[in-house]
Scaffold this active site. Structure first.
Site, short mmCIF file in Angstrom:
data_model
loop_
_atom_site.label_atom_id
_atom_site.label_comp_id
_atom_site.label_asym_id
_atom_site.label_seq_id
_atom_site.Cartn_x
_atom_site.Cartn_y
_atom_site.Cartn_z
N GLY A 22 10.75 44.11 15.95
CA GLY A 22 9.31 43.93 15.89
C GLY A 22 8.82 43.77 14.47
N GLU A 31 20.97 50.55 16.94
CA GLU A 31 21.19 50.23 18.37
C GLU A 31 20.94 48.76 18.65
OE1 GLU A 31 17.81 52.81 19.82
OE2 GLU A 31 17.50 51.09 21.11
N1 COA Z 1 -3.62 53.89 22.54
C1 COA Z 1 -3.80 52.81 23.32
N2 COA Z 1 -3.21 51.63 23.10
C2 COA Z 1 -2.39 51.56 22.03
C3 COA Z 1 -2.15 52.64 21.18
C4 COA Z 1 -2.82 53.85 21.46
N3 COA Z 1 -2.67 54.90 20.68
N4 COA Z 1 -1.31 52.26 20.20
C5 COA Z 1 -1.01 50.99 20.43
N5 COA Z 1 -1.66 50.56 21.53
C6 COA Z 1 -1.62 49.22 22.09
C7 COA Z 1 -1.73 48.17 21.00
O1 COA Z 1 -3.08 47.88 20.68
C8 COA Z 1 -1.04 47.01 21.65
O2 COA Z 1 -1.90 46.45 22.64
P1 COA Z 1 -2.39 44.93 22.53
O3 COA Z 1 -1.10 44.15 22.53
O4 COA Z 1 -3.22 44.78 23.74
O5 COA Z 1 -3.12 44.90 21.22
C9 COA Z 1 0.09 47.66 22.41
O6 COA Z 1 -0.31 49.00 22.65
C10 COA Z 1 1.40 47.66 21.65
O7 COA Z 1 1.24 48.29 20.40
P2 COA Z 1 2.10 47.85 19.14
O8 COA Z 1 2.03 48.93 18.15
O9 COA Z 1 1.73 46.47 18.73
O10 COA Z 1 3.55 47.78 19.78
P3 COA Z 1 4.90 47.30 19.15
O11 COA Z 1 5.30 46.08 19.86
O12 COA Z 1 4.89 47.29 17.66
O13 COA Z 1 5.87 48.48 19.63
C11 COA Z 1 6.30 50.75 20.21
C12 COA Z 1 5.63 49.80 19.23
C13 COA Z 1 6.08 52.16 19.73
C14 COA Z 1 5.70 50.58 21.60
C15 COA Z 1 7.83 50.41 20.27
O14 COA Z 1 8.37 50.52 18.98
C16 COA Z 1 8.57 51.32 21.20
O15 COA Z 1 8.59 51.09 22.40
N6 COA Z 1 9.22 52.37 20.67
C17 COA Z 1 9.99 53.31 21.47
C18 COA Z 1 11.45 52.94 21.54
C19 COA Z 1 12.13 52.97 20.19
O16 COA Z 1 11.59 53.41 19.20
N7 COA Z 1 13.38 52.53 20.18
C20 COA Z 1 14.21 52.52 19.01
C21 COA Z 1 14.18 51.25 18.23
S1 COA Z 1 14.70 49.78 19.09
#
Ligand code: COA
Length: 467
Positions: free
Chosen positions: A217, A238
């Protein structure tokens, strides 16, 4: 005795024929991400009326989750271990099942708790010795072919041939279905200014010789963009996306200082575009391994100076991290976040970083909050969390009192949300978090930010009314 070519040819069939081995009530585990065997899945979907109560187990699909369509009810149900765009709603509606687990435990959970009878996977064509490669997708996928009664493989010339623990002889499969199709791609999106700032703060926590875990990402790509002045970095991750390829080609990541798999990059899965797939193809410096090795915290910790960088959705003032749920809705999964946070913490000289933009929803909400949203699950407990990074700086939490943690987190919150958090701090701890001088500094830009936020809100309301 048949030679490998005769064995392969004797197992070669069509998708329509191979799927006849699947029975009503079966559990069928499938390869995920860039290694999902779509040709065989399409055959199952076409013939859905012939199947009843078949559960499809998949970690994370880049496809459109056809199993969740209304007509599939009673025929197929998807049990996913990572929510994605195509099944998030179906999980909330109860149509799609979701199983939660740390990624390093998933091979064991699938084998000993879910117990599928059938595995369907995607592999490369066999080499001159009769070995196919699991290419981009070794993780839990390769392991399923050791214990499932029926193993059907889609043989695809676009699947890269990778090294490490990623090959299997043709004799160990039940059927082969030859079908070439381009792998799904996870293309890099443009890095935003906010992500660049976050990347810069993360890079300031990375030293020459460190071994990195980077997710996928915008933020990991922004971190990669800030590593050009480093040297002798290692990579044990991973998943990776395209962001690491230029650094590997330039020798910034050369894995020279690694204690395990020295000189080689270690991955469980590749999650990028053709750029990454071409890089890992026939490249002995990249080792793909099962995820119970790659993500096992005690294996991760064998490398000194391990740095994990992961993202999240919400952090409360105690440092509890929510990364995979928004209230009652399953957004993604824990994946390997806790595996790497713990592995990096256990590593000699290691550090874990949680990096995120300070706001979400177009700047309308703060990701740093007094209390996590009701219904959300804590992904990484506060005792595991150390560095939290936003575009406003770095909060270091380990060894800090509750008050010190809260203050450090307020300082990296978007300025427009700081007044609210300061009030919440006062309520919680019965004292002021900052001196008058510190407060002046805190509130310096707040007025301007609040006016901007109000303008943005008014525009959005006008927009909604006009629609
Ligand atoms: N409350 C409500 N909505 C929220 C939010 C919150 N606190 N924080 C983010 N969002 C929304 C964002 O606005 C976005 O929505 P939109 O697309 O409608 O704008 C959506 O959720 C995704 O947020 P974003 O931060 O852009 O997601 P990302 O694609 O950068 O992924 C994680 C971030 C945390 C979801 C992702 O890294 C993850 O799933 N992590 C867990 C797994 C992991 O860490 N694995 C190890 C590495 S591979």
């Amino acid at each position: 005795m048949m030679n490998w070519k005769e064995i392969y040819e004797s197992k070669l069939t069509t998708a329509q024929e191979a799927i006849k081995a699947i029975r009503d009530g079966d559990k069928v585990v499938t390869g995920f991400g860039c290694g999902e065997p779509f040709e065989i899945e399409r055959a199952l979907i076409e013939n859905y009326q012939s199947y009843h109560d078949v559960q499809i187990i998949n970690m994370l699909t880049l496809g459109d989750s056809p199993w969740c369509r209304p007509e599939m009810k009673g025929h197929f149900v998807l049990n996913t271990l990572f929510a994605s765009t195509s099944n998030r709603k179906a999980i909330s509606n109860g149509v799609c099942e979701f199983t939660t687990s740390h990624f390093y435990e998933i091979p064991e959970i699938i084998k000993n708790y879910i117990c599928p009878r059938v595995s369907i996977v995607m592999v490369s064509p066999p080499d001159e010795h009769g070995y196919v490669s699991f290419g981009t997708t070794v993780d839990y996928t390769k392991g399923t072919t050791d214990y499932c009664e029926i193993v059907i493989a889609q043989v695809n010339k676009y699947m890269p041939r990778t090294f490490g623990n990623s090959i299997k002889h043709v004799r160990e499969f039940t059927y082969f279905v030859e079908h070439d199709e381009k792998l799904p791609e996870v293309k890099s999106v443009e890095i935003s200014d906010t992500e660049m700032k976050i990347g810069k703060y993360c890079a300031s926590l990375i030293n020459d010789g460190d071994c990195l875990q980077l997710g996928i990402g915008g933020i990991p790509n922004a971190v990669c963009a800030q590593l050009w002045d480093k040297k002798d970095l290692g990579l044990h991750s991973e998943l990776v996306g395209d962001g690491v390829v230029d650094l590997l080609e330039a020798g910034i990541i050369n894995n020279k200082k690694k204690q395990t798999n020295n000189g080689r990059t270690v991955l469980g899965a590749a999650f990028g575009s053709e750029k990454l797939n071409n890089y890992i193809n026939n490249n002995p410096s990249v080792e793909m391994h099962p995820i119970d090795y790659v993500n096992n915290p005690s294996e991760i910790a064998k490398n000194d100076n391990m740095v994990s960088i992961n993202s999240c959705l919400q952090v409360d003032l105690l440092g509890q991290v929510v990364s995979d749920t928004v209230g009652l809705n399953q957004f993604s999964a824990v994946g390997g976040q806790v595996d790497f946070v713990r592995g990096a913490t256990m590593s000699k000289g290691g550090r874990s970083i949680i990096a995120m933009p300070s706001t979400a929803k177009n700047g309308l909400i703060s990701r740093i909050v007094p209390l996590i949203t009701e219904g959300s699950a804590v992904t990484t407990p506060r005792n595991d969390v150390n560095y939290v990074v936003t575009e406003y700086g770095i909060a270091q939490l380990k060894g800090k009192t509750l008050k010190e943690r809260a203050k450090a987190l307020i300082l990296i919150t978007h300025p427009k949300f700081r007044p609210h958090l300061i009030l919440e701090y006062q309520k919680r701890f019965n004292e002021e978090p900052f001196t008058k001088e510190e407060l002046k500094e805190q509130f310096k830009d707040v007025k301007e930010h609040i006016i901007d936020a109000a303008d943005q809100l008014i525009d959005e309301i006008k927009d909604k009314i006009s629609k």
